[in-house]
Design an enzyme around this catalytic site. Structure first.
Site, mmCIF file in Angstrom:
data_model
loop_
_atom_site.group_PDB
_atom_site.id
_atom_site.type_symbol
_atom_site.label_atom_id
_atom_site.label_comp_id
_atom_site.label_asym_id
_atom_site.label_seq_id
_atom_site.Cartn_x
_atom_site.Cartn_y
_atom_site.Cartn_z
ATOM 1 N N LYS A 87 0.854 -1.190 0.000
ATOM 2 C CA LYS A 87 0.000 0.000 0.000
ATOM 3 C C LYS A 87 0.891 1.242 0.000
ATOM 4 O O LYS A 87 1.730 1.419 0.896
ATOM 5 C CB LYS A 87 -0.883 -0.046 1.257
ATOM 6 C CG LYS A 87 -2.154 0.732 1.156
ATOM 7 C CD LYS A 87 -3.019 0.401 2.367
ATOM 8 C CE LYS A 87 -4.277 1.184 2.399
ATOM 9 N NZ LYS A 87 -4.966 1.049 3.690
HETATM 10 C C1 E4P Z 1 -8.096 2.326 3.478
HETATM 11 O O1 E4P Z 1 -7.558 1.320 3.063
HETATM 12 C C2 E4P Z 1 -7.992 2.844 4.836
HETATM 13 O O2 E4P Z 1 -7.420 1.842 5.660
HETATM 14 C C3 E4P Z 1 -9.331 3.149 5.458
HETATM 15 O O3 E4P Z 1 -10.402 2.707 4.687
HETATM 16 C C4 E4P Z 1 -9.436 4.480 6.066
HETATM 17 O O4 E4P Z 1 -10.693 4.594 6.695
HETATM 18 P P1 E4P Z 1 -11.053 5.723 7.768
HETATM 19 O O5 E4P Z 1 -11.255 6.993 7.030
HETATM 20 O O6 E4P Z 1 -12.300 5.227 8.419
HETATM 21 O O7 E4P Z 1 -9.870 5.798 8.706
#
Ligand code: E4P
Length: 218
Positions: A87
């Site tokens: 990522k």
């Molecule tokens: C994406 O892969 C992130 O881990 C995640 O969806 C972020 O979500 P949040 O805005 O609820 O922290």
């Protein structure tokens, strides 16, 4: 539509896996910190544990922000397990690294995407997944679903193979609406997935069927 769970909590990952509909997991440094996972070795070990629970892709996020650092960290993560997806944040060095990973057959998830232009760059670089954060856009009075729809249109215009991974999903209606738009993947908390099960008419109907079933046996 693939269903990913957005957590580093092993119990919740097992619960979603047991439901039989889980296609993968996404994590980020904040989610790892929430589980109290600290220290490089523990973090790497935790990713492997997650990979052993699920049968789909597991996103593990780099924390380096320079090209060499992202590549080094990403290669180390990818070595951990065949299901790891690296990522990478949507920054200039990140785009260069995504191109490098794509050329070297390492799967990537381009994260922290908040605009169509960013999604276009991620696809051009060869990202496996692009993660538009819809909940965080909603938080600042901007419709996150519009972004998913716009990216869908642009990707379809050119046949980009990058999968749209609707991220920062907060609730069940986000999942349903992303499915209507044609997001390839959703990632959200267990509650957003389990919420799909619920309908009061199902509960009322089942209660009645069970009540009548008792009469059949008496
Ligand atoms: C994406 O892969 C992130 O881990 C995640 O969806 C972020 O979500 P949040 O805005 O609820 O922290």
């Amino acid at each position: 539509m693939k269903f990913f769970i957005d957590t580093a909590n092993l119990e919740q990952i097992r619960e979603a896996q047991d439901l039989g509909i889980l296609d993968g997991v996404t994590t980020n440094p904040s989610l790892m910190a929430k589980e109290g996972i600290t220290g490089k070795n523990n973090i790497l070990k935790h990713y492997v544990e997650i990979c052993e629970i699920v049968s789909g892709d597991v996103s593990a996020e780099v924390v380096a922000t320079d090209f060499e650092g992202i590549v080094k960290e990403g290669e180390e993560l990818a070595e951990l397990h065949e299901r790891i997806v690296v990522k990478v944040p949507m920054i200039k060095e990140g785009v260069k690294a995504i191109k490098y990973f794509s050329d070297n057959h390492i799967k990537t998830n381009c994260t922290l995407v908040f605009s169509v232009g960013q999604a276009l760059l991620a696809a051009k670089a060869g990202a496996t997944y692009v993660s538009p954060f819809i909940g965080r856009l909603d938080d600042i009075s901007t419709d996150g679903l519009d972004l998913i729809a716009d990216i869908r249109q642009v990707y379809d215009n050119y046949g980009f193979e990058t999968q749209i991974l609707a991220a920062s999903i907060r609730h069940t209606m986000h999942v349903v609406n992303c499915a209507k738009i044609g997001a390839d993947v959703m990632t959200g908390p267990l509650s957003s997935i389990e919420g799909l099960l619920k309908h009061p008419l199902t509960d009322i109907g089942l209660e009645k069927f069970l009540e009548d079933a008792k009469k059949l046996n008496s």
